[in-house]
Motif scaffolding. Structure first.
Motif, PDB file in Angstrom:
ATOM      1  N   GLY A 161      -3.588 -20.742 -13.397  1.00  0.00           N
ATOM      2  CA  GLY A 161      -4.850 -20.249 -13.955  1.00  0.00           C
ATOM      3  C   GLY A 161      -5.437 -20.984 -15.140  1.00  0.00           C
ATOM      4  N   HIS A 162      -4.656 -21.727 -15.920  1.00  0.00           N
ATOM      5  CA  HIS A 162      -5.129 -22.087 -17.262  1.00  0.00           C
ATOM      6  C   HIS A 162      -6.253 -23.119 -17.320  1.00  0.00           C
ATOM      7  CE1 HIS A 162      -2.155 -25.629 -18.278  1.00  0.00           C
ATOM      8  NE2 HIS A 162      -2.459 -25.628 -16.997  1.00  0.00           N
ATOM      9  N   HIS A 163      -6.525 -23.831 -16.236  1.00  0.00           N
ATOM     10  CA  HIS A 163      -7.707 -24.720 -16.227  1.00  0.00           C
ATOM     11  C   HIS A 163      -8.989 -23.976 -15.857  1.00  0.00           C
ATOM     12  CE1 HIS A 163      -5.185 -28.172 -16.825  1.00  0.00           C
ATOM     13  NE2 HIS A 163      -4.543 -28.003 -15.687  1.00  0.00           N
ATOM     14  N   ILE A 198       2.568 -23.834 -22.766  1.00  0.00           N
ATOM     15  CA  ILE A 198       3.598 -24.883 -22.770  1.00  0.00           C
ATOM     16  C   ILE A 198       3.638 -25.654 -21.452  1.00  0.00           C
ATOM     17  CG2 ILE A 198       4.977 -23.841 -24.600  1.00  0.00           C
ATOM     18  CD1 ILE A 198       6.905 -22.790 -22.420  1.00  0.00           C
ATOM     19  N   ASP A 199       2.612 -25.498 -20.646  1.00  0.00           N
ATOM     20  CA  ASP A 199       2.437 -26.361 -19.474  1.00  0.00           C
ATOM     21  C   ASP A 199       2.210 -27.808 -19.955  1.00  0.00           C
ATOM     22  OD1 ASP A 199       1.433 -26.009 -16.324  1.00  0.00           O
ATOM     23  OD2 ASP A 199       0.508 -27.723 -17.332  1.00  0.00           O
ATOM     24  N   TYR A 200       2.542 -28.793 -19.118  1.00  0.00           N
ATOM     25  CA  TYR A 200       2.320 -30.197 -19.477  1.00  0.00           C
ATOM     26  C   TYR A 200       0.840 -30.501 -19.723  1.00  0.00           C
ATOM     27  CZ  TYR A 200       2.113 -35.277 -19.242  1.00  0.00           C
ATOM     28  OH  TYR A 200       1.871 -36.602 -19.534  1.00  0.00           O
ATOM     29  N   HIS A 201      -0.035 -29.747 -19.051  1.00  0.00           N
ATOM     30  CA  HIS A 201      -1.467 -30.020 -19.143  1.00  0.00           C
ATOM     31  C   HIS A 201      -2.154 -29.047 -20.104  1.00  0.00           C
ATOM     32  CE1 HIS A 201      -0.055 -31.307 -15.109  1.00  0.00           C
ATOM     33  NE2 HIS A 201      -0.769 -32.380 -15.387  1.00  0.00           N
ATOM     34  N   HIS A 202      -3.133 -29.537 -20.813  1.00  0.00           N
ATOM     35  CA  HIS A 202      -3.890 -28.658 -21.704  1.00  0.00           C
ATOM     36  C   HIS A 202      -4.628 -27.593 -20.892  1.00  0.00           C
ATOM     37  CE1 HIS A 202      -7.608 -27.587 -24.025  1.00  0.00           C
ATOM     38  NE2 HIS A 202      -6.675 -27.328 -24.908  1.00  0.00           N
ATOM     39  N   GLY A 203      -4.591 -26.352 -21.379  1.00  0.00           N
ATOM     40  CA  GLY A 203      -5.277 -25.254 -20.697  1.00  0.00           C
ATOM     41  C   GLY A 203      -6.724 -25.156 -21.150  1.00  0.00           C
ATOM     42  N   ASN A 204      -7.528 -26.075 -20.660  1.00  0.00           N
ATOM     43  CA  ASN A 204      -8.926 -26.153 -21.114  1.00  0.00           C
ATOM     44  C   ASN A 204      -9.691 -24.857 -20.858  1.00  0.00           C
ATOM     45  OD1 ASN A 204      -8.650 -27.395 -18.254  1.00  0.00           O
ATOM     46  ND2 ASN A 204     -10.773 -26.689 -18.361  1.00  0.00           N
ATOM     47  N   VAL A 282       1.150 -14.214 -25.206  1.00  0.00           N
ATOM     48  CA  VAL A 282       1.052 -14.588 -23.793  1.00  0.00           C
ATOM     49  C   VAL A 282       1.515 -16.040 -23.691  1.00  0.00           C
ATOM     50  CG1 VAL A 282      -0.505 -14.965 -21.836  1.00  0.00           C
ATOM     51  CG2 VAL A 282      -0.873 -13.008 -23.379  1.00  0.00           C
ATOM     52  N   VAL A 283       2.485 -16.307 -22.831  1.00  0.00           N
ATOM     53  CA  VAL A 283       2.984 -17.665 -22.642  1.00  0.00           C
ATOM     54  C   VAL A 283       2.487 -18.198 -21.305  1.00  0.00           C
ATOM     55  CG1 VAL A 283       5.018 -19.138 -22.404  1.00  0.00           C
ATOM     56  CG2 VAL A 283       5.060 -17.206 -24.013  1.00  0.00           C
ATOM     57  N   SER A 284       1.678 -19.263 -21.336  1.00  0.00           N
ATOM     58  CA  SER A 284       1.347 -19.994 -20.112  1.00  0.00           C
ATOM     59  C   SER A 284       2.542 -20.873 -19.789  1.00  0.00           C
ATOM     60  CB  SER A 284       0.078 -20.838 -20.311  1.00  0.00           C
ATOM     61  OG  SER A 284      -1.053 -20.141 -19.849  1.00  0.00           O
ATOM     62  N   LEU A 285       3.341 -20.389 -18.823  1.00  0.00           N
ATOM     63  CA  LEU A 285       4.647 -20.993 -18.549  1.00  0.00           C
ATOM     64  C   LEU A 285       4.541 -22.028 -17.425  1.00  0.00           C
ATOM     65  CD1 LEU A 285       7.679 -21.105 -19.084  1.00  0.00           C
ATOM     66  CD2 LEU A 285       7.976 -19.169 -17.531  1.00  0.00           C
ATOM     67  N   VAL A 320       4.121 -11.621 -22.654  1.00  0.00           N
ATOM     68  CA  VAL A 320       3.749 -11.739 -21.238  1.00  0.00           C
ATOM     69  C   VAL A 320       3.912 -13.203 -20.828  1.00  0.00           C
ATOM     70  CG1 VAL A 320       1.905 -11.520 -19.523  1.00  0.00           C
ATOM     71  CG2 VAL A 320       2.093  -9.841 -21.392  1.00  0.00           C
ATOM     72  N   PHE A 321       4.758 -13.470 -19.847  1.00  0.00           N
ATOM     73  CA  PHE A 321       4.886 -14.806 -19.282  1.00  0.00           C
ATOM     74  C   PHE A 321       4.003 -14.904 -18.046  1.00  0.00           C
ATOM     75  CE2 PHE A 321       8.894 -14.315 -21.579  1.00  0.00           C
ATOM     76  CZ  PHE A 321       9.059 -15.558 -22.172  1.00  0.00           C
ATOM     77  N   VAL A 322       3.257 -15.994 -17.953  1.00  0.00           N
ATOM     78  CA  VAL A 322       2.400 -16.234 -16.783  1.00  0.00           C
ATOM     79  C   VAL A 322       2.778 -17.595 -16.193  1.00  0.00           C
ATOM     80  CG1 VAL A 322       0.038 -16.517 -15.955  1.00  0.00           C
ATOM     81  CG2 VAL A 322       0.529 -14.885 -17.802  1.00  0.00           C
ATOM     82  N   PHE A 323       3.125 -17.617 -14.919  1.00  0.00           N
ATOM     83  CA  PHE A 323       3.532 -18.863 -14.262  1.00  0.00           C
ATOM     84  C   PHE A 323       2.325 -19.784 -14.093  1.00  0.00           C
ATOM     85  CE2 PHE A 323       5.145 -21.083 -10.269  1.00  0.00           C
ATOM     86  CZ  PHE A 323       6.155 -21.771 -10.910  1.00  0.00           C
ATOM     87  N   GLU A 324       2.506 -21.063 -14.496  1.00  0.00           N
ATOM     88  CA  GLU A 324       1.414 -22.042 -14.354  1.00  0.00           C
ATOM     89  C   GLU A 324       1.883 -23.214 -13.481  1.00  0.00           C
ATOM     90  OE1 GLU A 324      -1.646 -21.469 -15.472  1.00  0.00           O
ATOM     91  OE2 GLU A 324      -1.502 -20.095 -17.173  1.00  0.00           O
ATOM     92  N   GLY A 325       1.987 -24.435 -14.028  1.00  0.00           N
ATOM     93  CA  GLY A 325       2.341 -25.595 -13.225  1.00  0.00           C
ATOM     94  C   GLY A 325       3.844 -25.835 -13.108  1.00  0.00           C
ATOM     95  N   GLY A 326       4.194 -26.979 -12.495  1.00  0.00           N
ATOM     96  CA  GLY A 326       5.605 -27.312 -12.237  1.00  0.00           C
ATOM     97  C   GLY A 326       5.752 -27.659 -10.767  1.00  0.00           C
ATOM     98  N   TYR A 327       5.931 -28.942 -10.473  1.00  0.00           N
ATOM     99  CA  TYR A 327       5.797 -29.432  -9.090  1.00  0.00           C
ATOM    100  C   TYR A 327       7.058 -30.102  -8.549  1.00  0.00           C
ATOM    101  CZ  TYR A 327       1.274 -28.160 -10.696  1.00  0.00           C
ATOM    102  OH  TYR A 327       0.258 -27.436 -11.250  1.00  0.00           O
TER     103      TYR A 327
END
Ligand code: OKS
Ligand code: ZN
Length: 347
Positions: A161-163, A198-204, A282-285, A320-327
């Motif tokens: 979600g963070h982008h 804390i995702d590798y990419h900025h959450g613009n 809230v952690v963008s994980l 609150v942890f929210v799952f973001e990237g990781g491939y």
């Protein structure tokens, strides 16, 4: 760790994305979440629940009405152009850059895709709306659980979600789950909410949604946008604007950075959250800081993620942890659950 699992996540399954001039298989695949769920169950790390349903009106604190209307109908509009489109993903190919108008809403579908997006790497598919919508329910459910007294909750969902901004998708993201969680915590009466990305990419998207607000502090550690996606936001001089001045803090690090520098930066980001006197976190994980990630450039190791979880717990905030990237699909489950277990084990 109380987990809200998006049972509809696999309805969003992009086939290809534009990458270096070619259409390549999507990196953002259903197996990512399957791996995390399997690892949670293997380690018996708490209850896994389906999300509670929320009305679409719960999205309006973060997203615009015209964007939601577009996204809800986009697949049907795409297939209506040509029945053969049902077999292909929809990708944008034209955008309203500087001097072009973004206030008018064109009838043309390609024009609307471009108006409401930021890149050609985020295929929209049959099931994208249902998956993203149930993911928003997971984020909102996790936020309400934490507002109701749980120490922490995890929204296990994809697409990420963070982008995603108030009115655009991109970077594999459609609805901004972390922003929805933060807004829900505010509406539950928590006065100051921090978002740590804390995702590798900025959450613009997340940054932009709260940029002029003093009640939600956004701070992010990420690959330097000068070389890393999303390129056009995430620099250190972005400090917020208007009432929000001083409530945004970016920590760009060079591609190639390892855990030593990343971990020292985490302490600085956490200090900012403490100075803000946040009442919830809230952690963008994102787990794409992992050394083995195919599209990112930091070198964190699997064991480091246990330490990250313990550090987050020491902030002492309802989280609150929210799952973001990781491939790195084979490792993403262990890495994500290491953060959650590191958090749970830290008193
Ligand atoms: C456009 C997309 C390239 C990178 C997307 C990054 C997705 C991500 N070609 N964000 O956190 O993990
Ligand atoms: Zn990422």
């Amino acid at each position: 760790m109380l987990t809200y699992y998006n049972h509809l996540h696999s309805d969003h399954e992009g086939k290809v994305e534009m990458f270096r001039g070619a259409l390549v298989p999507c990196f953002e695949v259903p197996a990512r979440v399957d791996r995390v769920l399997a690892e949670l169950k293997k380690r018996k790390l708490g209850t896994v629940l389906p999300p509670n349903p929320f009305d679409d009106s719960a999205l309006l604190g973060v997203h615009s009405q015209r964007y939601l209307d577009f996204l809800r109908g986009a697949w049907d509009d795409w297939v209506a152009l040509d029945p053969a489109n049902a077999k292909r993903d929809a990708l944008p190919s034209v955008w309203p850059v500087r001097t072009l108008r973004s206030d008018v809403l064109p009838d043309n579908f390609a024009a609307r895709m471009g108006l409401f997006s930021m890149d050609a790497g985020s295929p929209l598919t049959d099931g994208t709306w249902d998956a993203a919508r149930a993911g928003a329910d997971c984020a909102l459910s996790a936020a309400l659980a934490v507002a109701g007294g749980k120490r922490a909750a995890f929204a296990l969902t994809r697409p990420p979600g963070h982008h995603a901004g108030a009115d655009f998708f991109g970077g594999y993201c459609f609805l901004n789950n972390a922003a929805l969680a933060a807004q829900a915590l505010r509406e539950q009466g928590l006065e100051r909410v921090a978002i740590l990305d804390i995702d590798y990419h900025h959450g613009n998207g997340t940054q932009a949604i709260f940029y002029e607000r003093a009640d939600v502090f956004y701070t992010s550690i990420h690959g330097d946008p000068s070389t890393e996606f999303p390129f056009y936001l995430g620099y250190a001089d972005e400090l917020g604007a208007g009432a929000g001045l001083g409530f945004n803090r970016n920590w760009p690090l060079p591609r190639g950075s390892g855990f030593e520098v990343w971990h020292a930066t985490l302490q600085q980001a956490l200090q900012g959250i403490a100075e803000f006197d946040a009442q919830a976190l809230v952690v963008s994980l994102g787990l794409d800081t992992f050394v083995g990630d195919p599209i990112a450039g930091f070198t964190l190791q699997t064991r480091d993620f246990l330490q990250v979880g313990a550090d987050l717990a020491r902030a002492g905030l309802p989280t609150v942890f929210v799952f973001e990237g990781g491939y790195a699909v084979a490792d993403v489950g262990v890495n994500a659950v290491n953060v959650l277990q590191g958090f749970d084990q830290q008193a």
